[in-house]
Every structure is written in C-alpha cells, then in structure tokens.
Design an enzyme around this catalytic site. Structure first.
Site, PDB file in Angstrom:
ATOM      1  N   ASP A   1       0.845  -1.205   0.000  1.00  0.00           N
ATOM      2  CA  ASP A   1       0.000   0.000   0.000  1.00  0.00           C
ATOM      3  C   ASP A   1       0.878   1.252   0.000  1.00  0.00           C
ATOM      4  O   ASP A   1       2.024   1.225   0.451  1.00  0.00           O
ATOM      5  CB  ASP A   1      -0.961   0.011   1.194  1.00  0.00           C
ATOM      6  CG  ASP A   1      -0.262  -0.100   2.545  1.00  0.00           C
ATOM      7  OD1 ASP A   1       0.738  -0.830   2.648  1.00  0.00           O
ATOM      8  OD2 ASP A   1      -0.703   0.574   3.502  1.00  0.00           O
TER       9      ASP A   1
ATOM     10  N   GLU B   1      -0.098  -1.300   5.738  1.00  0.00           N
ATOM     11  CA  GLU B   1       1.009  -0.851   6.600  1.00  0.00           C
ATOM     12  C   GLU B   1       0.967   0.635   6.854  1.00  0.00           C
ATOM     13  O   GLU B   1       1.276   1.106   7.951  1.00  0.00           O
ATOM     14  CB  GLU B   1       2.349  -1.256   5.979  1.00  0.00           C
ATOM     15  CG  GLU B   1       3.545  -1.087   6.905  1.00  0.00           C
ATOM     16  CD  GLU B   1       4.145   0.315   6.969  1.00  0.00           C
ATOM     17  OE1 GLU B   1       4.889   0.607   7.911  1.00  0.00           O
ATOM     18  OE2 GLU B   1       3.850   1.136   6.064  1.00  0.00           O
TER      19      GLU B   1
HETATM   20 ZN   LIG Z   1       6.724   2.182   4.017  1.00  0.00          ZN
END
Ligand SMILES: [Zn+2]
Length: 432
Positions: free
Chosen positions: A111, A176
């Site tokens: 992401d 994340e």
């Molecule tokens: Zn990163």
C-alpha cells in the site's frame, strides 16, 4: 483488437522469459556460485525489475484498497514459478520458494499513501517513467521498489539454485501505511508463520537498518460540568483542565529517555477536542490526542504511567488515559482490531544474522554497509517488537522521498537490492 494485441504481446514476452530461465538453468550446472555472478545476473535483470516496479506503481493501491496490485504480484510470482502462492485473510500475498525446515521471510508492504497536492508533482504520480537514472512515481521508494526487488530476488534465487536449506517466504503485505505491523500480527497469530529471520525491504538508501523507535496513540479525556456561559462560576470548565494537562505533557516531553542508538523518546499533542451544549455554555468534556514515540526501554505500561502522572501533576488524577484501537476493514472485508501500540525494536549489533548480512553486502556490492536505523516505523514492530523475531532491513530508495511529491528511486538501487537479497540467501545457505 487492442485487447488481442495486448494478450499476444504478453504471450511473446512470456516465451522469451521461459527461454531465459532455461538458459540460466544450463549455465547454473557449470558455473560456480560467486558474489560476482549474483551481481552480474541482478544487473542483467535490472530492466525487467524496473518494468515490474512500473507495473506496481501504475496500479494504485492505497491502504485497504490493495486488491488490484496483489493481482499484479500474483501474476509475476506465477510467471517466475514460485513454489507456492497464497493470499491470506487480510489480503496479503505470500509467495514461497523452497521447502527447507528453516524459515526466513522477506517483507514489503504494497500500500502507498495518497499523492496529496497534485500541483506539487511535476508529472502524473501513477504514470511511472525513467529519467536521470531514476524511476519516478508514487510508491517507487515507499515501498514498491522493495516489493519488486524482493520478488525478483526470488527469481534469481531460483535461477541460480541459491537455496536448499530454507523455506523462503516473500510477503507482499497490506495496510502498513494505516497500521504498521497489523499484517504481520495476522501472519504470525492467524497464519502461524514461524520465520527465524525477517528482512524488511522498506527504503534504507541501500544501507542496512536494524531497528527504529516504537510509537503509540494515546487519548486523555476529562469531564467538566456545563452551565450557562453567562455565569461560568456555576460550572466546571473541562477545557481549562485539559489545558493544564497539555502543559504538563509539554514538560513530560523534556523528561523522556534518550538512547544512544534510537535517539530520544518524544510525546506531542496532535489534536484537542471539546464539547459543550452550545457556544454559549461551559465545556463539559475535553480530550487530547497524543503522538508518543518510544525509544529503547520504553513500553506501553511505562508510557501510560507517565501520562497518568502528568495528569496528576496538573491536579486531575481522575483523567481517563487510554490507548486507541485500530479497526478498519481490509479490502477482503476482514476486520482484525489492534491497539495502536507499536513497540520499539532493535536487533543486537552482534547478531549472527547481521554479520551474515554485512558479509553478503560487502561481497556482492563491493563495499562495507552503513548500519543504522529508520526514522519512521515499519512492520518490524510486529516481527521484532511484539514477537522478538530477529529482523533487519535493506531497501532501494532514500526514505526522505517517502510520502513526498516527485518520489523517485535510483534504478541502480533496484539491481543492488536484488543482488543483496539473493546474496544473503546464498550466504545463509553456505554457497558463497
Ligand atoms: Zn513504508
């Protein structure tokens, strides 16, 4: 017609790719494994690694919206011939090479953050291109470069036969940017992965990093008593209380611990909120949001105790102090709530894994690595911070360009990272 052409083109590319793989296999039988050979092969793949990174950048993948990019990665893993491919409940993809008893993992999150103000970009962040020795676009540094290179290291490991002792997992993980480590809490607690080593591929500017500060999101709330704004003496204003606590938090920041490797623990206030029945009334509730960065030796318990003490010093021992919870849904629909506590971690300087990494780096890249730490947080908070699994990282690109406009990663870092990951596996297998 256009669709037909695209399919045809892909077919031809695949045939060329198969031939390259076959050629490598024949060469492999006669050529001894050396660092020089690994570096040379990684360099020869550089164009294709850049192409793969461009495919990833072109496929937008904000947190909890990673489904399409996971599809692109799956195709690449299939093309390379990974020995196993799995998508977990949160939507992270795990590619496997080998079936040895010992397990190691390479991790990269797929992401990215949003591009932000588009007028700050000199070009479309999702139309990657190569110029001045760099590949440009959102995610080239943070951290699709790491994802592309670890998967192409898998290709090199297979081509050169660098692994026979390990099950090597390549985890391309989700969410994340929103909640670091959540994907790895899932991989460890639900998928029951048991790696003895995790290599993080977040940007390090090609240095080796062995830790970073942890973090926490804490909320402090106080109650007051509302009354008409024309006669405030009848009430008890919650804003005055939280303001006194806020000033104690400022003092707390000065007292926090310093660590010679990770630096100082910090705390700051990122938001103030209050409520009252009207703008002509005394506030009956107020709260502050704290961004706490934890250095070595600071824990959730110690951080909470300090904030409670700050409230007490302000004269409000009854203030409510708590850690916030993350509970957003993944693109798969799965909700896997976690406290917003991301523990500090640092791998011991004397770790044998680090020694092997330094040796592989020097061997394959021809210089001594700079061993340091990240400024930001990574999935290491789960692997090392929560579970104590030896973890370190190396990744292409300079972290100062992470989350910035005109993000760009040097192309030579791509082949350098592929070479390092493959050399590390060769070293751990005793092949170099
Ligand atoms: Zn990163």
């Amino acid at each position: 017609m256009w669709l037909f052409f695209t399919v045809l083109k892909r077919g031809v590319n695949e045939t060329v790719f198969e031939e390259q793989m076959a050629n490598m296999k024949t060469k492999q039988q006669s050529t001894p494994i050396t660092y020089k050979l690994i570096r040379k092969r990684a360099k020869a793949m550089e164009k294709d690694t850049t192409r793969f990174l461009a495919d990833l950048v072109r496929t937008q993948s904000f947190s909890s919206k990673e489904k399409n990019v996971i599809g692109v990665i799956k195709k690449e893993m299939q093309k390379i011939g990974f020995d196993g491919i799995k998508i977990d409940g949160l939507g992270s993809i795990i590619g496997r090479i080998g079936k040895g008893k010992r397990v190691i993992a390479f991790d990269g999150h797929v992401d990215t953050v949003y591009p932000g103000d588009l007028s700050a970009w000199k070009s479309d962040p999702f139309k990657p291109f190569v110029k001045a020795g760099k590949i440009w676009g959102r995610g080239t540094v943070d951290q699709k470069g790491g994802v592309a290179t670890m998967i192409h290291a898998g290709r090199l490991i297979k081509e050169l036969g660098l692994n026979d002792q390990f099950t090597i997992l390549f985890t391309a993980t989700v969410m994340e940017e929103d909640c670091d480590g959540l994907c790895w809490q899932y991989l460890l607690n639900v998928e029951k992965l048991k790696p003895e080593l995790v290599v993080i591929t977040e940007p390090t500017n090609m240095n080796i990093y062995r830790g970073h500060r942890g973090r926490m999101e804490i909320r402090v709330e106080v109650k007051g008593k509302s009354c008409h704004g024309s006669a405030p003496e009848r009430g008890d204003n919650a804003i005055y209380k939280i303001a006194r606590i806020a000033l104690e938090i400022e003092k707390l920041n000065e007292r926090l611990k310093y660590d010679s490797f990770l630096g100082k623990g910090t705390v700051t206030i990122s938001e103030v909120k209050s409520s009252s029945p009207s703008l002509c009334a005394v506030a009956d509730e107020a709260g502050i949001h704290l961004d706490r960065r934890l250095t070595y030796g600071e824990t959730k318990a110690s951080a909470i105790a300090e904030v409670k003490d700050a409230a007490k010093r302000a004269g409000y021992p009854d203030a409510k102090v708590y850690v916030l919870t993350y509970e957003e849904a993944a693109y798969t629909g799965k909700v896997y709530p976690t406290e917003k506590y991301y523990p500090t971690w640092a791998l011991d300087e004397k770790s044998p894994y680090l020694k092997n990494a330094v040796a592989a780096y020097a061997g394959v890249l021809g210089k001594q690595p700079f061993v340091d730490k990240w400024t930001f947080s990574t999935n290491g908070i789960a692997t090392a911070g929560m579970k104590g699994i030896p973890t370190f990282g190396l990744g292409p690109g300079n972290e100062v360009y992470a989350h910035a406009a005109n993000e760009a990663c040097p192309v030579e870092h791509l082949s350098g990272a592929v070479a390092f990951y493959a050399a590390l596996v060769a070293k751990l297998n005793g092949k170099v």
